[in-house]
Design a protein around this motif. Structure first.
Motif, PDB file in Angstrom:
ATOM      1  N   UNK A 119      67.530 -68.782 -74.918  1.00 25.87           N
ATOM      2  CA  UNK A 119      66.572 -69.317 -73.949  1.00 25.87           C
ATOM      3  C   UNK A 119      66.353 -68.316 -72.817  1.00 25.87           C
ATOM      4  N   UNK A 120      67.448 -67.759 -72.303  1.00 24.78           N
ATOM      5  CA  UNK A 120      67.352 -66.792 -71.210  1.00 24.78           C
ATOM      6  C   UNK A 120      66.543 -65.573 -71.627  1.00 24.78           C
ATOM      7  N   UNK A 121      66.833 -65.022 -72.795  1.00 21.83           N
ATOM      8  CA  UNK A 121      66.123 -63.831 -73.267  1.00 21.83           C
ATOM      9  C   UNK A 121      64.636 -64.136 -73.471  1.00 21.83           C
ATOM     10  N   UNK A 122      64.339 -65.267 -74.084  1.00 19.95           N
ATOM     11  CA  UNK A 122      62.950 -65.640 -74.329  1.00 19.95           C
ATOM     12  C   UNK A 122      62.186 -65.840 -73.025  1.00 19.95           C
ATOM     13  N   UNK A 123      62.802 -66.512 -72.074  1.00 19.78           N
ATOM     14  CA  UNK A 123      62.140 -66.741 -70.791  1.00 19.78           C
ATOM     15  C   UNK A 123      61.918 -65.445 -70.020  1.00 19.78           C
ATOM     16  N   UNK A 124      62.889 -64.543 -70.071  1.00 11.43           N
ATOM     17  CA  UNK A 124      62.727 -63.270 -69.371  1.00 11.43           C
ATOM     18  C   UNK A 124      61.591 -62.444 -69.965  1.00 11.43           C
ATOM     19  N   UNK A 125      61.531 -62.373 -71.291  1.00 13.84           N
ATOM     20  CA  UNK A 125      60.546 -61.505 -71.942  1.00 13.84           C
ATOM     21  C   UNK A 125      59.189 -62.200 -72.086  1.00 13.84           C
ATOM     22  N   UNK A 126      59.179 -63.403 -72.636  1.00 18.99           N
ATOM     23  CA  UNK A 126      57.903 -64.062 -72.946  1.00 18.99           C
ATOM     24  C   UNK A 126      57.279 -64.749 -71.733  1.00 18.99           C
ATOM     25  N   UNK A 127      58.082 -65.410 -70.922  1.00 16.10           N
ATOM     26  CA  UNK A 127      57.517 -66.170 -69.803  1.00 16.10           C
ATOM     27  C   UNK A 127      57.419 -65.347 -68.522  1.00 16.10           C
ATOM     28  N   UNK A 136      67.296 -56.555 -70.731  1.00 12.75           N
ATOM     29  CA  UNK A 136      68.629 -56.106 -71.123  1.00 12.75           C
ATOM     30  C   UNK A 136      69.444 -55.737 -69.887  1.00 12.75           C
ATOM     31  N   UNK A 137      68.827 -55.067 -68.940  1.00 16.29           N
ATOM     32  CA  UNK A 137      69.508 -54.693 -67.701  1.00 16.29           C
ATOM     33  C   UNK A 137      69.906 -55.941 -66.922  1.00 16.29           C
ATOM     34  N   UNK A 138      68.998 -56.911 -66.824  1.00 12.82           N
ATOM     35  CA  UNK A 138      69.276 -58.150 -66.098  1.00 12.82           C
ATOM     36  C   UNK A 138      70.462 -58.883 -66.723  1.00 12.82           C
ATOM     37  N   UNK A 139      70.492 -58.930 -68.057  1.00  8.49           N
ATOM     38  CA  UNK A 139      71.550 -59.673 -68.768  1.00  8.49           C
ATOM     39  C   UNK A 139      72.822 -58.852 -68.973  1.00  8.49           C
ATOM     40  N   UNK A 140      72.725 -57.565 -68.717  1.00  6.47           N
ATOM     41  CA  UNK A 140      73.901 -56.713 -68.889  1.00  6.47           C
ATOM     42  C   UNK A 140      74.264 -56.488 -70.357  1.00  6.47           C
ATOM     43  N   UNK A 141      73.254 -56.419 -71.224  1.00  2.00           N
ATOM     44  CA  UNK A 141      73.483 -56.182 -72.657  1.00  2.00           C
ATOM     45  C   UNK A 141      72.558 -55.074 -73.122  1.00  2.00           C
ATOM     46  N   UNK A 142      72.720 -54.669 -74.372  1.00  4.41           N
ATOM     47  CA  UNK A 142      71.878 -53.619 -74.948  1.00  4.41           C
ATOM     48  C   UNK A 142      70.475 -54.157 -75.224  1.00  4.41           C
ATOM     49  N   UNK A 143      69.502 -53.244 -75.240  1.00  3.59           N
ATOM     50  CA  UNK A 143      68.124 -53.632 -75.503  1.00  3.59           C
ATOM     51  C   UNK A 143      67.985 -54.289 -76.872  1.00  3.59           C
ATOM     52  N   UNK A 144      68.703 -53.778 -77.861  1.00  2.00           N
ATOM     53  CA  UNK A 144      68.664 -54.347 -79.212  1.00  2.00           C
ATOM     54  C   UNK A 144      69.166 -55.788 -79.233  1.00  2.00           C
TER      55      UNK A 144
END
Length: 172
Positions: A119-127, A136-144
């Motif tokens: 949900x977090x990834x979808x909201x950050x990118x799509x919404x 990826x930077x916001x979540x502290x994970x890799x872009x992949x």
């Protein structure tokens, strides 16, 4: 108008209040509305006191302001429709489209059912419009990882919404 003459101006206006009230009542034939009209005229006069020419006819100036306020109110009221029961208002109401409202509610419900990371990834990118790298930077994970989460979130959301669209068994 000089700064020190505000007191004189106030005194002159106060002295003319009974005459203004009488004139307003003759125009409106309603004591309460007449008092409101006088108040409005006095407020307008006070705001424009720098335009009053000392020595000229204060009463004529105030009566003109009061009359203009009355006529403005009358014009405004002529465009208004009296609707004490709300019947006319009900005909003007635009109701929300039921299907789109339900689709939106279904989408929100399905979104809430996604795992938090998806949900977090979808909201950050799509919404929110963040790039995969920014998310990826916001979540502290890799872009992949973000790309994978967004992909899984979209697939899961599509599945949940397809399930929500199915008619209930035995329903119409």
């Amino acid at each position: 108008m000089e700064h020190g003459s505000d007191d004189t101006f106030s005194e002159q206006v106060l002295a003319l209040l009974p005459r203004l009230r009488a004139y307003a009542r003759s125009l409106s034939r309603d004591a309460t509305f007449a008092d409101d009209l006088v108040q409005d005229a006095v407020v307008r006069a006070w705001a424009a006191r720098d335009r009053f020419v000392p020595g000229s006819n204060m009463e004529a100036w105030l009566v003109t302001i009061l009359r203009n306020a009355f006529l403005s109110d009358r014009r405004k009221r002529s465009r208004e429709v009296e609707d004490p029961e709300g019947a006319h208002t009900a005909t003007l109401t635009v109701h929300a489209s039921q299907p789109s409202t339900m689709e939106f509610q279904d989408t929100l419900a399905a979104l809430q059912r996604l795992p938090f990371e998806q949900r977090e990834a979808l909201l950050l990118v799509a919404a929110s419009g963040f790039s995969y790298q920014e998310a990826a930077t916001i979540c502290g994970v890799a872009e992949g990882t973000i790309k994978s989460r967004v992909s899984r979130a979209r697939a899961h959301l599509e599945e949940l919404l397809a399930h929500a669209e199915r008619p209930a068994p035995g329903g119409a």
